[in-house]
Write an enzyme that holds these catalytic residues in place. Structure first.
Site, PDB file in Angstrom:
ATOM      1  N   HIS A  41      31.988  68.188  31.874  1.00 41.79           N
ATOM      2  CA  HIS A  41      31.512  67.760  30.551  1.00 41.79           C
ATOM      3  C   HIS A  41      31.805  66.278  30.318  1.00 41.79           C
ATOM      4  O   HIS A  41      31.020  65.571  29.697  1.00 41.79           O
ATOM      5  CB  HIS A  41      32.176  68.616  29.471  1.00 41.79           C
ATOM      6  N   SER A  89      27.765  65.245  23.890  1.00 44.62           N
ATOM      7  CA  SER A  89      28.066  66.604  23.473  1.00 44.62           C
ATOM      8  C   SER A  89      27.387  66.915  22.132  1.00 44.62           C
ATOM      9  O   SER A  89      26.157  66.897  22.048  1.00 44.62           O
ATOM     10  CB  SER A  89      29.588  66.809  23.415  1.00 44.62           C
ATOM     11  N   ASP A 102      29.072  70.994  34.395  1.00 44.96           N
ATOM     12  CA  ASP A 102      29.589  71.073  33.025  1.00 44.96           C
ATOM     13  C   ASP A 102      30.161  72.467  32.772  1.00 44.96           C
ATOM     14  O   ASP A 102      29.476  73.471  32.936  1.00 44.96           O
ATOM     15  CB  ASP A 102      28.454  70.788  32.031  1.00 44.96           C
TER      16      ASP A 102
END
Length: 817
Positions: free
Chosen positions: A774, A667, A740
């Site tokens: 994610h 991330s 995601d």
């Protein structure tokens, strides 16, 4: 013709190399074992400390499970077959244990192949409730704590699309549930032929919107969302009898009053928005009688499409309705006094109002907040704690409030960045309504539990007693080396009896009962085995060092089992996640403890110590902007300086080979990785998972950057690896979940960055994981992720070629199969 055919064959061969492996791969056994190991159970303990529920957790789902049908509507991902969440993590079984040393007894009456979730104790803690998800719906169960026997309650199917689908009634004789409406009929078919264009319009009103995902896009989406999210609130008795409360609607919350006479509901309604998720849709708040009749509509707010994009931003109008937990039936709510806009000057940002049953009077102001109101911890008619926070200054306020008179005084005034000054969380107890309230002791004292206990010597959890009258605090106990012990719950505040967990680097956490008054040895109550005993011996050390500007930094150094410095420096993997600070002193505080269990998870970098690497895990990457300075104005310089300091410290210790260092992150850590490779020559390779690389695609702010692209274009450009792809010469592995849903990290971010890097001849590889969001959950995805990471590190770090001789990604893929 022959030349054309040969050209097509060559083109086809090149395409196969570029796309590479078409099947899931498995990493070396030491890494694979971390994915396949059985998860350690969780626990839940009643407030009296008499019984513990052991929660047996399911292993990672398979890719087949993850590929079940899923709808993505209004910012929600749901399973249309179950009318619940599409990516739930389930429990597979429950056990009961009488504390401190009773035997563990499995709860009976569970369905075969149970998928359990939403476990709740009854108000009197003689029962536990939970749901079971089948292939076609969600059922409610209750288990008797004394006998361990469970049974299904009624026959209604619950609707968990918008969260926990039930809550206990205060008398423990039933529930307020959100159920699938009877006779709702067949789901509307997705529309394939549009009835017209999708239109959005704004007539001169400014508003900044984050890059939300999974939003509604057309009338067909609206119809599907309305069908699956609609629920009927009802009272469900333990005998299975039901009573409808209000009409079916898109219910985001339904909670009985502490005395059980009323039900507070929140209902989303049309017109739906295509710009924001469901929690910003128009919302009506009502109070019903427990008999199902409407008592009062408290508010009906429009869609909140223009909430300022800032941690200090807030919706306009009434928000956050809730029941006071210490009185029979009083609703309170918050309303911004600055239109929710942190840029407006205001002495009072929020006001809190209350309305007592029967809700016929006018709301009474009970609190005025200098900053954004965070909530109450209710105690009794004379004592409550109120919290406020302001992100721009990192200010945190806690005040003692007299709910009867409205008088307040400051208890804590601190920066929430300052981990060392965190006083902890107050102990609570269950009152006569089965609700949690402050556990106030004689003389106005309150036990405070701090599960982190950050200090200059590392995290050392502690318990203290706080006098609310004087504001003075006295430490009762603190975790001591060589163990890491964390307070979990207070079992008896007067006798100072706690439930804690204990762990050491080679000893996984287990639960203990500790008596602070008697100062006796803690009594062990669980015996969870080491999850991966084959990995014992991994060496762990918390290291402390400084970067060039003097800011103190920390990292956790992992070394392979049996390694000695005389063996020479090792190839190294640095893993980090940057954090912004307004204070260099706070940025330099120690983070973590060397005495915690070696959690060699598949998710971070520590696992690669098993592959012969030195690992600099959770390395401090603080981005500091003190006073009027913005942290990101010097992001690149601070980023590179922090990474360089970590490597230099490892070299000084003789364990890091500076010529063989890789870097990685997930991330915002992936974003960091790409920038480090763009602006430094510290690393041989990088691994970036689920990142964002083009900040013009998040133009209204990102992470903790609150300025828009138009206010700080140079910051956005400098910090965007995509805009600086021509500078990137270091091999980079990009991994991203195809599904995601995190704000800002669209899969397109990795796809476009890969294309840019490829155009400049960089050695790069893009791996898209099917059905993953994610965070990745499927067993096959996690095993393949580790295989990709290990192959990349082996190729470009451990067995690094001479500078400038890296082969193309097609060759890398072909050789690593």
């Amino acid at each position: 013709m022959k030349k054309l055919l040969l050209g097509l064959l060559l083109l086809s061969s090149h395409a196969l190399l570029a796309q590479d492996a078409a099947t899931y791969q498995t990493p070396p056994k030491a890494l694979a074992d971390l994915v396949t190991v059985a998860p350690t159970p969780g626990v839940s303990v009643d407030s009296k400390g008499q019984y513990m529920v052991i929660l047996e957790r399911a292993a990672n789902p398979t890719i087949a499970e993850l590929s079940q049908p899923e709808l993505r509507l209004a910012g929600v991902r749901l399973n249309p077959a179950t009318t619940g969440p599409s990516r739930a993590q389930y429990l597979t079984g429950l056990k009961l244990k009488k504390l401190p040393n009773g035997t563990e007894t499995a709860v009976t009456g569970l369905p075969a192949e149970a998928q359990l979730s939403y476990v709740q104790w009854s108000p009197d803690e003689t029962k536990i409730a939970f749901t079971n998800t089948t292939d076609s719906g969600i059922e409610l169960y209750v288990a008797d704590v004394a006998t361990g026997a469970a049974r299904r309650v009624g026959s209604v199917a619950l609707n968990a699309v918008l969260g926990t689908p039930y809550n206990w009634l205060p008398d423990g004789q039933g529930f307020i549930v959100r159920a699938i409406p009877a006779g709702r009929g067949a789901a509307p078919a997705p529309g394939r032929v549009p009835t017209g264009p999708t239109v959005q319009q704004n007539l001169g009103r400014s508003g900044q919107a984050p890059t939300y995902q999974d939003l509604l896009k057309n009338p067909s989406d609206e119809a599907q969302f309305n069908y699956y999210a609609t629920a009927q609130v009802m009272r469900l008795g333990l005998d299975g009898q039901t009573k409808a409360i209000g009409q079916p609607g898109i219910i985001t919350g339904a909670q009985a009053s502490p005395d059980g006479r009323f039900v507070l509901t929140e209902t989303v309604h049309a017109p739906f928005s295509y710009l924001v998720p469901v929690y910003r849709f128009p919302l009506r708040t009502d109070v019903f009688g427990i008999d199902g009749t409407l008592v009062k509509t408290l508010s009906d707010t429009p869609a909140q499409e223009n909430v300022p994009y800032s941690p200090d931003g807030a919706p306009t109008g009434p928000r956050d309705y809730n029941w006071r937990t210490d009185v029979p039936a009083t609703v309170y709510y918050t309303e911004a006094q600055d239109k929710g806009d942190p840029k407006q000057k205001a002495d009072i940002r929020d006001k809190v109002f209350a309305l007592d049953a029967p809700f016929t009077g006018s709301p009474k102001e009970i609190y005025a907040a200098q900053y954004r109101f965070g909530g109450f911890e209710w105690g009794n008619e004379n004592v409550a704690l109120a919290s406020e926070r302001w992100w721009q200054s990192r200010k945190s306020l806690t005040k003692v409030v007299n709910p009867r008179t409205g008088q307040t005084r400051v208890l804590f005034d601190r920066s929430y960045e300052d981990r060392y000054s965190d006083p902890g969380q107050p102990d609570t107890r269950r009152n006569q309504y089965g609700r949690d309230v402050l556990n106030l002791l004689p003389n106005g004292e309150l036990l405070m539990l701090n599960g982190t206990g950050a200090s200059s010597t590392g995290d050392r959890p502690f318990v203290s007693v706080l006098n609310l009258n004087t504001g003075q605090s006295k430490e009762l106990w603190r975790s001591q080396a060589p163990r890491f012990e964390r307070p979990v719950a207070v079992l008896d505040a007067k006798k100072r009896v706690l439930l804690t967990t204990q762990e050491q680097p080679d000893e996984n956490p287990n639960y203990y009962i500790r008596n602070l008054a008697k100062r006796s040895a803690p009594q062990r109550v669980t015996n969870f085995p080491h999850p991966y005993p084959q990995l014992k011996g991994i060496q762990k050390e918390q290291i402390r060092y400084k970067r060039a500007d003097g800011v103190e930094l920390t990292a956790m150094l992992y070394l392979p089992a049996g390694y000695k410095k005389s063996d020479g420096p090792l190839p190294t993997f640095l893993w980090a996640y940057p954090a912004e600070f307004k204070s260099a002193a706070a940025a330099g505080q120690v983070n973590g403890s060397p005495y915690q269990f070696n959690r060699i998870s598949y998710w971070g970098a520590a696992a690669f110590a098993t592959m012969g690497y030195a690992v600099l895990d959770n390395a401090s990457i603080p981005i500091v902007g003190e006073g009027s300075k913005e942290p990101n104005d010097s992001y690149v310089q601070q980023l590179v300086s922090s990474a360089q300091a970590a490597i230099e410290e490892g070299v000084r210790r003789g364990v890091v080979d500076a010529n063989r260092v890789g870097v990685g992150g997930h991330s915002y850590g992936a974003f960091m990785t790409a920038n480090l490779l763009s602006y430094s020559k510290l690393f041989r390779a990088g691994i970036a998972r689920s990142g964002a690389y083009n900040r013009t695609l998040t133009p209204f702010g990102f992470q903790n950057e609150q300025r828009t692209y138009w206010q700080a274009p140079e910051v956005y450009s400098t910090m965007s690896p995509f805009q600086n792809a021509d500078k990137m010469k270091t091999p980079l592995l990009l991994i991203h979940g195809e599904a995601d849903n995190n704000t800002g990290t669209f899969p397109m971010q990795s796809e476009r960055y890969y294309t840019a890097l490829k155009s400049f001849g960089a050695s790069t590889r893009l791996v898209l994981l099917p059905y993953e969001s994610h965070g990745y959950t499927a067993k096959e995805s996690l095993l393949h992720m580790l295989w990709e990471m290990n192959s990349w590190l082996d190729k470009f770090v451990k067995n690094a070629p001479a500078a400038g001789t890296e082969k193309s990604v097609g060759q890398v893929g072909a050789e690593s199969k």
